[in-house]
Design a protein around this motif. Sequence first.
Motif, PDB file in Angstrom:
ATOM      1  N   SER A   1      12.547  31.951  14.211  1.00 43.37           N
ATOM      2  CA  SER A   1      13.071  31.821  15.449  1.00 43.37           C
ATOM      3  C   SER A   1      12.567  33.380  15.825  1.00 43.37           C
ATOM      4  CB  SER A   1      14.576  31.922  15.598  1.00 43.37           C
ATOM      5  OG  SER A   1      15.117  30.615  15.504  1.00 43.37           O
ATOM      6  N   ALA A   2      12.744  34.316  15.183  1.00 37.37           N
ATOM      7  CA  ALA A   2      12.227  35.839  15.257  1.00 37.37           C
ATOM      8  C   ALA A   2      10.676  35.941  15.247  1.00 37.37           C
ATOM      9  CB  ALA A   2      12.873  36.632  14.440  1.00 37.37           C
ATOM     10  N   LEU A   3       9.887  35.023  14.428  1.00 36.67           N
ATOM     11  CA  LEU A   3       8.808  35.117  14.363  1.00 36.67           C
ATOM     12  C   LEU A   3       8.108  34.514  15.617  1.00 36.67           C
ATOM     13  CD1 LEU A   3       6.083  35.612  12.805  1.00 36.67           C
ATOM     14  CD2 LEU A   3       6.488  33.453  11.533  1.00 36.67           C
ATOM     15  N   THR A   4       8.567  33.371  16.035  1.00 36.22           N
ATOM     16  CA  THR A   4       8.166  32.472  17.252  1.00 36.22           C
ATOM     17  C   THR A   4       8.455  33.582  18.412  1.00 36.22           C
ATOM     18  OG1 THR A   4       8.770  30.650  16.484  1.00 36.22           O
ATOM     19  CG2 THR A   4       8.555  30.829  19.045  1.00 36.22           C
ATOM     20  N   HIS A   5       9.307  34.418  18.678  1.00 36.08           N
ATOM     21  CA  HIS A   5       9.530  35.399  19.436  1.00 36.08           C
ATOM     22  C   HIS A   5       8.559  36.539  19.451  1.00 36.08           C
ATOM     23  CE1 HIS A   5      12.288  37.951  22.336  1.00 36.08           C
ATOM     24  NE2 HIS A   5      11.796  39.041  21.592  1.00 36.08           N
ATOM     25  N   MET A   6       8.147  36.965  18.276  1.00 38.49           N
ATOM     26  CA  MET A   6       7.327  37.943  18.263  1.00 38.49           C
ATOM     27  C   MET A   6       5.791  37.170  18.630  1.00 38.49           C
ATOM     28  SD  MET A   6       7.740  39.786  14.460  1.00 38.49           S
ATOM     29  CE  MET A   6       6.124  40.029  14.404  1.00 38.49           C
ATOM     30  N   GLN A   7       5.484  36.221  18.259  1.00 37.13           N
ATOM     31  CA  GLN A   7       4.153  35.463  18.670  1.00 37.13           C
ATOM     32  C   GLN A   7       3.976  35.313  20.161  1.00 37.13           C
ATOM     33  OE1 GLN A   7       4.834  32.160  15.884  1.00 37.13           O
ATOM     34  NE2 GLN A   7       3.637  33.072  14.244  1.00 37.13           N
ATOM     35  N   LYS A   8       5.143  34.853  20.776  1.00 34.82           N
ATOM     36  CA  LYS A   8       5.128  34.917  22.154  1.00 34.82           C
ATOM     37  C   LYS A   8       4.743  35.985  22.960  1.00 34.82           C
ATOM     38  CE  LYS A   8       8.067  30.532  22.557  1.00 34.82           C
ATOM     39  NZ  LYS A   8       9.551  30.193  23.084  1.00 34.82           N
ATOM     40  N   GLN A   9       5.473  37.129  22.407  1.00 34.79           N
ATOM     41  CA  GLN A   9       4.921  38.458  23.073  1.00 34.79           C
ATOM     42  C   GLN A   9       3.670  38.645  22.883  1.00 34.79           C
ATOM     43  OE1 GLN A   9       8.046  40.850  21.472  1.00 34.79           O
ATOM     44  NE2 GLN A   9       9.145  40.789  23.258  1.00 34.79           N
ATOM     45  N   GLN A  10       3.086  38.557  21.551  1.00 35.27           N
ATOM     46  CA  GLN A  10       1.808  38.838  21.156  1.00 35.27           C
ATOM     47  C   GLN A  10       0.718  37.812  22.080  1.00 35.27           C
ATOM     48  OE1 GLN A  10       0.507  38.398  17.039  1.00 35.27           O
ATOM     49  NE2 GLN A  10      -1.066  39.876  17.396  1.00 35.27           N
ATOM     50  N   SER A  11       1.165  36.543  22.254  1.00 36.29           N
ATOM     51  CA  SER A  11       0.385  35.763  22.956  1.00 36.29           C
ATOM     52  C   SER A  11       0.200  36.048  24.427  1.00 36.29           C
ATOM     53  CB  SER A  11       1.002  34.348  22.817  1.00 36.29           C
ATOM     54  OG  SER A  11       0.046  33.466  23.729  1.00 36.29           O
ATOM     55  N   ALA A  12       1.308  36.770  25.062  1.00 36.90           N
ATOM     56  CA  ALA A  12       1.236  37.019  26.358  1.00 36.90           C
ATOM     57  C   ALA A  12       0.370  38.254  26.727  1.00 36.90           C
ATOM     58  CB  ALA A  12       2.562  37.386  26.774  1.00 36.90           C
ATOM     59  N   LYS A  13       0.426  39.052  25.556  1.00 36.22           N
ATOM     60  CA  LYS A  13      -0.524  40.389  25.737  1.00 36.22           C
ATOM     61  C   LYS A  13      -1.940  39.997  25.559  1.00 36.22           C
ATOM     62  CE  LYS A  13       3.009  43.491  23.888  1.00 36.22           C
ATOM     63  NZ  LYS A  13       3.417  44.520  22.467  1.00 36.22           N
ATOM     64  N   THR A  14      -2.282  39.040  24.887  1.00 34.31           N
ATOM     65  CA  THR A  14      -3.803  38.733  24.414  1.00 34.31           C
ATOM     66  C   THR A  14      -4.404  37.791  25.462  1.00 34.31           C
ATOM     67  OG1 THR A  14      -3.083  37.156  22.762  1.00 34.31           O
ATOM     68  CG2 THR A  14      -3.400  39.364  22.092  1.00 34.31           C
ATOM     69  N   THR A  15      -3.497  37.082  26.168  1.00 33.40           N
ATOM     70  CA  THR A  15      -4.073  35.937  27.029  1.00 33.40           C
ATOM     71  C   THR A  15      -5.334  36.652  27.869  1.00 33.40           C
ATOM     72  OG1 THR A  15      -1.958  35.023  27.134  1.00 33.40           O
ATOM     73  CG2 THR A  15      -3.460  34.405  28.940  1.00 33.40           C
ATOM     74  N   GLN A  16      -5.213  37.803  28.514  1.00 34.27           N
ATOM     75  CA  GLN A  16      -6.215  38.316  29.104  1.00 34.27           C
ATOM     76  C   GLN A  16      -7.303  38.968  28.545  1.00 34.27           C
ATOM     77  OE1 GLN A  16      -6.187  37.569  32.545  1.00 34.27           O
ATOM     78  NE2 GLN A  16      -4.223  36.728  32.060  1.00 34.27           N
ATOM     79  N   GLY A  17      -7.155  38.882  27.072  1.00 33.56           N
ATOM     80  CA  GLY A  17      -8.235  39.713  26.240  1.00 33.56           C
ATOM     81  C   GLY A  17      -9.037  38.629  25.582  1.00 33.56           C
ATOM     82  N   ALA A  18      -9.931  39.237  24.519  1.00 23.55           N
ATOM     83  CA  ALA A  18     -10.872  38.214  23.915  1.00 23.55           C
ATOM     84  C   ALA A  18     -10.206  37.315  23.027  1.00 23.55           C
ATOM     85  CB  ALA A  18     -11.825  39.282  23.122  1.00 23.55           C
ATOM     86  N   ALA A  19      -8.990  37.686  22.293  1.00 19.31           N
ATOM     87  CA  ALA A  19      -8.430  36.781  21.391  1.00 19.31           C
ATOM     88  C   ALA A  19      -7.891  35.757  22.245  1.00 19.31           C
ATOM     89  CB  ALA A  19      -7.600  37.812  20.517  1.00 19.31           C
ATOM     90  N   SER A  20      -7.803  34.662  21.416  1.00 15.77           N
ATOM     91  CA  SER A  20      -7.111  33.635  21.971  1.00 15.77           C
ATOM     92  C   SER A  20      -5.661  33.238  21.502  1.00 15.77           C
ATOM     93  CB  SER A  20      -7.775  32.262  21.544  1.00 15.77           C
ATOM     94  OG  SER A  20      -7.360  31.899  20.199  1.00 15.77           O
TER      95      SER A  20
END
Length: 320
Positions: free
Chosen positions: A233-252
């Motif tokens: 659950s915590a890993l999913t929380h971390m991943q959602k935060q990271q995903s939001a930060k990279t949505t506008q960047g080069a990484a998918s």
Amino acid sequence: MNRKPIPLFILPLLFILVFSSACTQTPQPPFKVASNAWVGYKPLYLARNLGLYDDNRIKLIEMPSATDVFDLLHEGTVDAAAITLDEALSEIANGAELSIVLAFDFSNGADALLTQTDIKTLKGLRGKRIGVETSAVGAILVHSALKKAGLRPDEVDIIHLNADVHIKAFENKRVDAVTTFEPTKSALLALGANSVFDSSEIPGLIVDVLAVRNEALRSQAANIQLLIDGYFSALTHMQKQQSAKTTQGAASPKDALMVSDDGLYFLTRADNKKFLTGSPSQLQTRATELLELMNASNLLRKPVPLDGLANPIFVSGSQP
């Protein structure tokens, strides 16, 4: 045979005795897990901070170094330890009965061999002092780096250093190089160190796992399940935060779910199911590769049985 009825005045006394006995039963101790300050274990502590763990059921113990964690596991002070797979194999070789119930991450550059500013290449390590923690990870890095450089082990001077003194020893130039890991790696690079070799050059060899004593598998099954469910659950929380930060960047966003900025590949629940199941499991295959390297480096005293090493029950959410 005639049975005499129990006098009425005794019944309240019997109730008090039974109730007192029930109330004074010793509660189950918490499931104790030791780890060091490795970034790959971050979701464990995030789960605690998010309130996903009951303090009466889960106790996380953070130690200064992997060596300290290894000592607690060896002494039987804790029920489980977040350690590398090679460390778990070493402990099994020493007689411990352990099972791997979770794989945290693959090191993909987070572990590295760093040198002083004047040493630019691996070949420049000939005759130099290399600080290495007393663990198999350091030995694996040094062994692999020397092999790549074409150097023999007797051509360098190995100095054993716990992780908590890596920065100080490097700053004081007690060593010419050191095998270390995040966040110390970044701190030393900021001081001018050179990275001449890292775990991205030996993909998949350095795996962080949760090793649990087999007796705890039976007595602490519910708490182990709580720990692992909270972790994901915590890993999913971390991943959602990271995903939001990279949505506008080069990484998918898909890539962000897997790879952190710290040179780690975090294994999801689905990854864990694949890694821990099968005959042989991917874990067992990886362990076999590690054993060959560890035997070549004289890191093992006895053979290590691999049957039953992987236990996928908890990552599947199907503990009894």
